[in-house]
Scaffold this motif. Structure first.
Motif, short mmCIF file in Angstrom:
data_model
loop_
_atom_site.label_atom_id
_atom_site.label_comp_id
_atom_site.label_asym_id
_atom_site.label_seq_id
_atom_site.Cartn_x
_atom_site.Cartn_y
_atom_site.Cartn_z
N UNK A 248 0.82 -1.21 0.00
CA UNK A 248 0.00 0.00 0.00
C UNK A 248 0.86 1.26 0.00
N UNK A 249 2.11 1.16 0.51
CA UNK A 249 2.98 2.33 0.58
C UNK A 249 4.43 1.89 0.69
N UNK A 250 5.34 2.83 0.44
CA UNK A 250 6.79 2.58 0.51
C UNK A 250 7.41 3.55 1.51
N UNK A 251 7.66 3.11 2.73
CA UNK A 251 8.30 4.00 3.71
C UNK A 251 9.79 4.20 3.48
N UNK A 252 10.34 3.55 2.47
CA UNK A 252 11.77 3.70 2.19
C UNK A 252 12.07 3.42 0.72
N UNK A 253 12.65 4.42 0.05
CA UNK A 253 13.28 4.21 -1.25
C UNK A 253 14.58 5.01 -1.22
N UNK A 254 15.70 4.32 -1.29
CA UNK A 254 17.01 4.98 -1.19
C UNK A 254 17.49 5.44 -2.56
N UNK A 255 17.93 6.71 -2.61
CA UNK A 255 18.62 7.22 -3.78
C UNK A 255 17.80 8.15 -4.66
N UNK A 256 18.29 9.38 -4.85
CA UNK A 256 17.60 10.31 -5.75
C UNK A 256 17.45 9.77 -7.17
N UNK A 257 18.48 9.14 -7.77
CA UNK A 257 18.30 8.62 -9.12
C UNK A 257 17.21 7.54 -9.19
N UNK A 258 17.12 6.73 -8.15
CA UNK A 258 16.11 5.67 -8.11
C UNK A 258 14.72 6.27 -8.02
N UNK A 259 14.54 7.22 -7.11
CA UNK A 259 13.22 7.83 -6.95
C UNK A 259 12.82 8.57 -8.22
N UNK A 260 13.77 9.27 -8.83
CA UNK A 260 13.48 10.00 -10.07
C UNK A 260 12.96 9.06 -11.15
N UNK A 261 13.56 7.88 -11.24
CA UNK A 261 13.14 6.91 -12.25
C UNK A 261 11.76 6.35 -11.98
N UNK A 262 11.34 6.37 -10.72
CA UNK A 262 10.05 5.77 -10.34
C UNK A 262 8.94 6.79 -10.16
N UNK A 263 9.23 8.08 -10.29
CA UNK A 263 8.26 9.12 -9.98
C UNK A 263 6.92 8.91 -10.67
N UNK A 264 6.94 8.72 -11.98
CA UNK A 264 5.68 8.61 -12.72
C UNK A 264 4.91 7.36 -12.33
#
Length: 421
Positions: free
Chosen positions: A122-138
């Motif tokens: 239902x949610x992600x309380x942890x995603x490490x790394x700006x490049x990773x989060x940027x790739x997953x934003x959409x």
């Protein structure tokens, strides 16, 4: 001279290879492991990641890459929180489970891991790394999966489902420049160096330092490096030739240790201020420890884990009991704080009658003054602004828990509101 803040620019993540096509898994319609949207026996609406007995959360972390130490700390802290919650009956009458996936700080692995994990959480309380989060934003935004990055780039703002906790790197660097001018004798016309990682992290930090330096009449000598650069001798030589009076660093712990150690050995004994991800307590057991003690300060949204805040002290005691021998570092505090915040969101969503993904996001965004007792209050209502504008200043101390102690409590640096526009 354009002072418009760059957070409003679109951010595009380019991935090598074929794009992974993810099936939409919105809060009320998709099925995950047999769990479809609808009302449960207790009248609470559910969706992916939520059954009558379980709330499943996910973590996309780094356990084998450059931030493996941080990843381990965050994972353990969040599991401690889940165990504590479950020992007191869970949330909304349901036990909390956290599924952990290691991406090793590899963006493509992270995208694949998200495709694997997203239907069942239902949610992600942890995603490490700006490049990773940027790739997953959409994908995260499309799927309404409330996500708390362990990353603080301003480029991650602007999405309902993605919450940067605390300040952003640029605000911390504005506070760093303010600290240097107030306490370290910098004056108009002086040059400060800024050594920074390529990518969202370093570029966002540089935006803040450049803006603050211009306001203070200082010059910035930038030195862009890669995450694989661990010998900063060349950068130190260049900064020394440019006559810098202080140095900012927005990189990893290995780079901070090299920068400070080499600078001290070559006579460049100037103040150094690091972004929070640039320090780890393990550095105080290296040959660079004396120089770090003498020259370094650290800026960030969180207090030191050696803080006397009651909530921090309770967390440290519990963590040391549960994980004896594991270092208590900033990742412990950051991970535990994120988990507590998500727990509050889930409780609020439950009270409103729905644990569907979109309703969890709505519950989160409805909160304007949230205080976990682990730092400063946060406002989650504006997706385009950091949740907090206040930065702590810390310094190394090998004898302290987490090897950092507080120098200045959280405060809003002059000019931050003007910078945000």
């Amino acid at each position: 001279m354009n002072t418009t803040h760059p957070r409003h620019r679109a951010t595009t993540a380019v991935l090598a290879g074929a794009l992974v096509l993810l099936a939409a898994a919105t809060g009320c319609s998709a099925k995950a492991d047999g769990e479809g949207g609808g009302d449960s026996a207790d009248g609470v609406r559910t969706g992916p990641g939520v059954s009558a007995t379980t709330i499943r959360l996910g973590a996309l972390t780094d356990l084998t890459g450059p931030y493996a130490t941080l990843g381990k700390s965050v994972v353990q802290a969040q599991q401690m929180w889940a165990d504590e919650i479950n020992a007191h009956g869970g949330i909304c009458g349901r036990k909390v489970e956290i599924t952990v996936k290691d991406h090793g700080y590899d963006v493509q692995k992270a995208v694949t891991a998200y495709a694997d994990i997203s239907p069942d959480v239902v949610a992600l309380p942890q995603v490490i790394g700006s490049p990773v989060v940027s790739a997953l934003l959409d994908d995260v935004q499309r799927d309404h999966v409330l996500t708390f990055p362990q990353a603080w780039a301003a480029s991650l703002l602007g999405k309902d489902a993605v919450q940067v906790l605390g300040t952003t790197y640029d605000l911390d660097m504005i506070a760093a420049v303010d600290f240097l001018t107030r306490t370290q004798g910098l004056k108009k016309g002086d040059t400060i160096g800024h050594v920074y990682f390529e990518g969202d992290y370093g570029s966002n930090a540089l935006e803040g330092s450049t803006w603050a330096a211009r306001k203070a009449g200082l010059k910035v000598a930038g030195q862009k490096i890669k995450a694989t650069d661990t010998d900063l001798s060349a950068q130190v030589s260049s900064l020394r030739k440019q006559g810098v009076k202080a140095v900012l660093v927005s990189a990893g712990p290995a780079q901070t240790a090299s920068l400070v150690g080499v600078a001290a050995s070559r006579g460049l004994r100037v103040p150094v201020v690091s972004s929070a991800p640039g320090f780890a307590p393990q550095l105080m057991k290296t040959a660079a420890a004396p120089a770090l003690t003498a020259m370094l300060h650290v800026v960030g949204a969180a207090p030191a884990v050696s803080s006397e805040l009651p909530g921090v002290r309770e967390m440290v005691t519990a963590y040391q009991k549960k994980y004896p021998g594991s270092p208590v570092d900033s990742g412990v505090l950051s991970g535990y704080n994120a988990a507590k915040l998500l727990g509050d969101d889930l409780k609020k969503a439950c009270a409103a009658g729905s644990l569907a993904r979109a309703d969890v996001v709505e519950a989160h965004r409805s909160q304007t003054n949230v205080d976990t007792g682990l730092g400063t209050p946060q406002d989650f209502s504006d997706v385009n602004r950091p949740a907090s504008l206040a930065t702590y200043v810390l310094k190394p101390d090998a004898k302290a828990v987490g090897a950092l102690v507080g120098v200045e409590d959280a405060h809003r640096a002059p000019g931050v509101e003007e910078y945000l526009g």
